[in-house]
Design a protein around this motif. Structure first.
Motif, mmCIF file in Angstrom:
data_model
loop_
_atom_site.group_PDB
_atom_site.id
_atom_site.type_symbol
_atom_site.label_atom_id
_atom_site.label_comp_id
_atom_site.label_asym_id
_atom_site.label_seq_id
_atom_site.Cartn_x
_atom_site.Cartn_y
_atom_site.Cartn_z
ATOM 1 N N SER A 65 0.653 -1.080 -0.036
ATOM 2 C CA SER A 65 -0.066 0.074 -0.084
ATOM 3 C C SER A 65 0.876 1.412 0.198
ATOM 4 C CB SER A 65 -0.803 0.092 1.325
ATOM 5 O OG SER A 65 -0.104 -0.015 2.339
ATOM 6 N N GLN A 66 2.237 1.235 0.292
ATOM 7 C CA GLN A 66 2.962 2.391 0.520
ATOM 8 C C GLN A 66 3.943 2.257 -0.928
ATOM 9 O OE1 GLN A 66 5.141 1.169 3.959
ATOM 10 N NE2 GLN A 66 3.727 2.315 5.245
ATOM 11 N N ALA A 67 3.765 1.209 -1.648
ATOM 12 C CA ALA A 67 4.751 1.379 -2.963
ATOM 13 C C ALA A 67 4.222 2.381 -4.110
ATOM 14 C CB ALA A 67 4.619 0.072 -3.646
ATOM 15 N N GLU A 68 5.197 3.009 -4.658
ATOM 16 C CA GLU A 68 5.058 3.996 -5.809
ATOM 17 C C GLU A 68 5.063 3.296 -7.110
ATOM 18 O OE1 GLU A 68 8.008 6.972 -5.431
ATOM 19 O OE2 GLU A 68 7.979 6.771 -2.949
ATOM 20 N N PRO A 69 4.130 3.847 -7.812
ATOM 21 C CA PRO A 69 3.606 3.433 -9.169
ATOM 22 C C PRO A 69 5.062 3.741 -10.083
ATOM 23 C CG PRO A 69 1.922 4.517 -8.656
ATOM 24 C CD PRO A 69 2.681 4.735 -7.629
ATOM 25 N N GLY A 70 5.475 2.907 -10.902
ATOM 26 C CA GLY A 70 6.609 3.009 -11.772
ATOM 27 C C GLY A 70 7.836 2.444 -11.217
ATOM 28 N N ARG A 71 7.868 2.180 -9.878
ATOM 29 C CA ARG A 71 9.092 1.625 -9.306
ATOM 30 C C ARG A 71 9.217 0.012 -9.171
ATOM 31 N NH1 ARG A 71 10.895 3.898 -3.994
ATOM 32 N NH2 ARG A 71 12.431 2.626 -4.256
ATOM 33 N N ARG A 72 10.458 -0.541 -9.188
ATOM 34 C CA ARG A 72 10.411 -2.014 -9.052
ATOM 35 C C ARG A 72 10.538 -2.370 -7.471
ATOM 36 N NH1 ARG A 72 10.373 -4.298 -13.737
ATOM 37 N NH2 ARG A 72 11.119 -6.496 -13.003
ATOM 38 N N ILE A 94 3.215 -13.855 -8.347
ATOM 39 C CA ILE A 94 3.534 -13.035 -7.233
ATOM 40 C C ILE A 94 3.793 -14.020 -6.086
ATOM 41 C CG2 ILE A 94 2.595 -11.404 -5.828
ATOM 42 C CD1 ILE A 94 0.991 -10.326 -8.326
ATOM 43 N N HIS A 95 4.872 -13.960 -5.506
ATOM 44 C CA HIS A 95 5.203 -15.120 -4.556
ATOM 45 C C HIS A 95 6.524 -14.554 -3.698
ATOM 46 C CE1 HIS A 95 8.282 -16.524 -7.087
ATOM 47 N NE2 HIS A 95 7.453 -16.422 -8.001
ATOM 48 N N PRO A 96 6.815 -14.786 -2.609
ATOM 49 C CA PRO A 96 8.072 -14.435 -1.966
ATOM 50 C C PRO A 96 9.222 -14.466 -3.045
ATOM 51 C CG PRO A 96 6.862 -15.574 -0.238
ATOM 52 C CD PRO A 96 6.162 -15.841 -1.780
ATOM 53 N N GLY A 97 10.078 -13.384 -3.156
ATOM 54 C CA GLY A 97 11.288 -13.476 -3.973
ATOM 55 C C GLY A 97 11.094 -12.939 -5.326
ATOM 56 N N ALA A 98 9.683 -12.712 -5.793
ATOM 57 C CA ALA A 98 9.510 -12.403 -7.130
ATOM 58 C C ALA A 98 9.574 -10.740 -7.289
ATOM 59 C CB ALA A 98 7.710 -12.492 -7.224
ATOM 60 N N GLU A 99 10.031 -10.396 -8.445
ATOM 61 C CA GLU A 99 10.410 -9.024 -8.807
ATOM 62 C C GLU A 99 9.188 -8.503 -9.621
ATOM 63 O OE1 GLU A 99 13.950 -8.003 -10.058
ATOM 64 O OE2 GLU A 99 15.119 -9.628 -8.801
ATOM 65 N N LEU A 100 8.643 -7.310 -8.925
ATOM 66 C CA LEU A 100 7.561 -6.707 -9.522
ATOM 67 C C LEU A 100 7.965 -5.186 -10.223
ATOM 68 C CD1 LEU A 100 4.676 -8.147 -7.157
ATOM 69 C CD2 LEU A 100 5.414 -9.194 -9.229
ATOM 70 N N ARG A 101 7.051 -4.719 -10.916
ATOM 71 C CA ARG A 101 7.107 -3.286 -11.052
ATOM 72 C C ARG A 101 5.501 -2.914 -11.114
ATOM 73 N NH1 ARG A 101 6.145 0.494 -15.457
ATOM 74 N NH2 ARG A 101 5.939 -1.116 -16.857
ATOM 75 N N LEU A 102 5.385 -1.971 -10.095
ATOM 76 C CA LEU A 102 3.920 -1.428 -9.861
ATOM 77 C C LEU A 102 3.408 -0.461 -11.011
ATOM 78 C CD1 LEU A 102 1.463 -1.217 -8.016
ATOM 79 C CD2 LEU A 102 2.492 0.739 -6.730
ATOM 80 N N ILE A 103 2.544 -0.839 -11.654
ATOM 81 C CA ILE A 103 2.253 -0.202 -12.962
ATOM 82 C C ILE A 103 1.307 1.225 -12.600
ATOM 83 C CG2 ILE A 103 0.909 -0.133 -15.188
ATOM 84 C CD1 ILE A 103 1.866 -3.052 -15.465
#
Length: 114
Positions: A65-72, A94-103
């Motif tokens: 909920s604190q993540a910023e769009p556009g960041r990995r 989406i699981h522990p260790g996965a890398e994501l980018r919030l769109i």
């Protein structure tokens, strides 16, 4: 133990561990902990001891909920225990260790409470 020794999927272990918790005596549970240890993270990526929000921040962690769009981001842990949601997350990688980018950030549809 369930994931490492028996290869159970990470999103299934909570339900199975709940069943085992009620099927073994406290004495046997203590022997399991002595044999396997209780250090490290569970398959959901969470430490065995609850961490304070301050401790998580010191380790560089933050809530989605604190993540910023556009960041990995790298998923550190998932606190949800709903099996259906965990399976849904797994099907989307989406699981522990996965890398994501919030769109983008969206609100879930539904009733709003004032």
């Amino acid at each position: 133990m369930l994931t490492e020794m028996f290869g159970m999927e990470w999103y299934k272990v909570h339900d199975e561990a709940e069943r085992l918790e009620h099927a073994v005596s406290p004495d046997f549970e203590a022997k399991l902990l002595a044999k396997l240890g209780n250090e490290g993270a569970c398959p959901h990526g969470n430490l065995s001891e609850m961490e304070s929000p301050e401790s998580r921040r010191r380790r560089g962690l933050q809530l989605l909920s604190q993540a910023e769009p556009g960041r990995r981001y790298r998923v550190s842990g998932i606190y949800e225990r709903d099996r259906g949601l965990l399976e849904f997350l797994e099907t989307r990688g989406i699981h522990p260790g996965a890398e994501l980018r919030l769109i983008e950030r969206r609100s879930l549809p539904g009733p709003h409470v004032d």
